[in-house]
Design an enzyme around this catalytic site. Structure first.
Site, PDB file in Angstrom:
ATOM      1  N   HIS A 124      28.448  -9.596  -5.593  1.00 25.42           N
ATOM      2  CA  HIS A 124      27.530  -8.807  -6.411  1.00 25.42           C
ATOM      3  C   HIS A 124      28.093  -7.413  -6.708  1.00 25.42           C
ATOM      4  O   HIS A 124      27.810  -6.834  -7.745  1.00 25.42           O
ATOM      5  CB  HIS A 124      26.175  -8.698  -5.716  1.00 25.42           C
ATOM      6  CG  HIS A 124      25.571 -10.026  -5.400  1.00 25.42           C
ATOM      7  ND1 HIS A 124      25.244 -10.943  -6.377  1.00 25.42           N
ATOM      8  CD2 HIS A 124      25.264 -10.611  -4.212  1.00 25.42           C
ATOM      9  CE1 HIS A 124      24.760 -12.036  -5.806  1.00 25.42           C
ATOM     10  NE2 HIS A 124      24.757 -11.857  -4.495  1.00 25.42           N
ATOM     11  N   HIS A 143      21.000  -8.409  -5.343  1.00 28.81           N
ATOM     12  CA  HIS A 143      22.074  -8.780  -6.274  1.00 28.81           C
ATOM     13  C   HIS A 143      22.469  -7.649  -7.216  1.00 28.81           C
ATOM     14  O   HIS A 143      23.637  -7.516  -7.567  1.00 28.81           O
ATOM     15  CB  HIS A 143      21.650  -9.979  -7.133  1.00 28.81           C
ATOM     16  CG  HIS A 143      21.506 -11.250  -6.355  1.00 28.81           C
ATOM     17  ND1 HIS A 143      21.590 -12.492  -6.945  1.00 28.81           N
ATOM     18  CD2 HIS A 143      21.270 -11.477  -5.040  1.00 28.81           C
ATOM     19  CE1 HIS A 143      21.414 -13.438  -6.019  1.00 28.81           C
ATOM     20  NE2 HIS A 143      21.205 -12.836  -4.848  1.00 28.81           N
ATOM     21  N   ASP A 176       2.838   7.027 -16.409  1.00 30.51           N
ATOM     22  CA  ASP A 176       2.121   7.597 -17.548  1.00 30.51           C
ATOM     23  C   ASP A 176       0.623   7.384 -17.295  1.00 30.51           C
ATOM     24  O   ASP A 176       0.219   6.978 -16.199  1.00 30.51           O
ATOM     25  CB  ASP A 176       2.613   7.004 -18.883  1.00 30.51           C
ATOM     26  CG  ASP A 176       2.202   5.543 -19.079  1.00 30.51           C
ATOM     27  OD1 ASP A 176       1.626   4.937 -18.141  1.00 30.51           O
ATOM     28  OD2 ASP A 176       2.477   5.005 -20.170  1.00 30.51           O
ATOM     29  N   THR A 229       3.087  -1.623 -19.065  1.00 30.82           N
ATOM     30  CA  THR A 229       3.835  -2.884 -18.948  1.00 30.82           C
ATOM     31  C   THR A 229       5.012  -2.817 -17.975  1.00 30.82           C
ATOM     32  O   THR A 229       5.581  -3.860 -17.634  1.00 30.82           O
ATOM     33  CB  THR A 229       4.426  -3.259 -20.319  1.00 30.82           C
ATOM     34  OG1 THR A 229       5.258  -2.161 -20.745  1.00 30.82           O
ATOM     35  CG2 THR A 229       3.340  -3.512 -21.348  1.00 30.82           C
ATOM     36  N   CYS A 241       3.993   2.154 -15.746  1.00 33.64           N
ATOM     37  CA  CYS A 241       3.353   2.379 -17.051  1.00 33.64           C
ATOM     38  C   CYS A 241       2.494   1.146 -17.331  1.00 33.64           C
ATOM     39  O   CYS A 241       2.206   0.377 -16.414  1.00 33.64           O
ATOM     40  CB  CYS A 241       4.385   2.676 -18.150  1.00 33.64           C
ATOM     41  SG  CYS A 241       5.558   1.360 -18.507  1.00 33.64           S
TER      42      CYS A 241
END
Ligand code: RB5
Length: 155
Positions: free
Chosen positions: A133, A98, A8, A67, A65
């Site tokens: 996993h 994992h 963004d 965060t 973005c």
């Protein structure tokens, strides 16, 4: 390997840096925008890039973005997408080894460019370890299948 990339407005500059690095390192890159720092809505861009990973036209995705959180929340609504927000290299490596993460989300307002580039390099050079996993990732697919229908991996 082909990487879908999107951002963004808050992630635009870092996306451009990552794109430069990917091209110089020999990756194919498909850029899903945005193309400036004009305000846009991150789910629009996360959706298009993560959809390319879901449908197989790109192998992995990188979303940026402010965060790294909104992009991850949006991308994880798409069946088959395992998006992770990473702010350190240990998590980045573990998310591939994992969790078989197929979309990396970064917060341009959280980490600096140098760390972001290290995270990208570590993430792309790590691979899924399978074994125990695999069983756990399959359980995530089962959860997806329960709510989204199908096998939960886009199939
Ligand atoms: C945009 O201001 C910001 O909310 C966005 O970049 C992101 O951080 C959302 O999770």
């Amino acid at each position: 390997m082909k990487i879908a990339i999107a951002a963004d407005h808050a992630g635009f500059r870092l996306k451009e840096k990552i794109k430069e690095y990917l091209a110089s390192a020999g990756y194919q890159v498909q850029d899903f925008g945005t193309s400036s720092e004009d305000p846009v809505d991150y789910p629009d861009f996360g959706l298009t890039a993560a959809s390319a990973v879901m449908n197989g036209s790109c192998d992995l995705g990188i979303l940026v973005c402010g965060t790294g959180l909104g992009m991850a929340i949006a991308a994880n609504k798409i069946p088959g997408i395992r998006a992770v927000t990473c702010s350190d290299t240990f998590s980045a490596r573990s998310s591939r080894e994992h969790n078989d993460a197929n979309v990396l989300c970064l917060g341009a307002r959280v980490i600096g460019e140098g760390l972001a580039m290290d995270i990208v390099k570590v993430w792309l050079s790590s691979s899924f370890q399978g074994g125990r996993h695999e069983r756990r990732v399959n359980k995530i697919r089962e959860i997806e299948g329960r709510y989204f229908g199908g096998r939960g991996d886009g199939g």
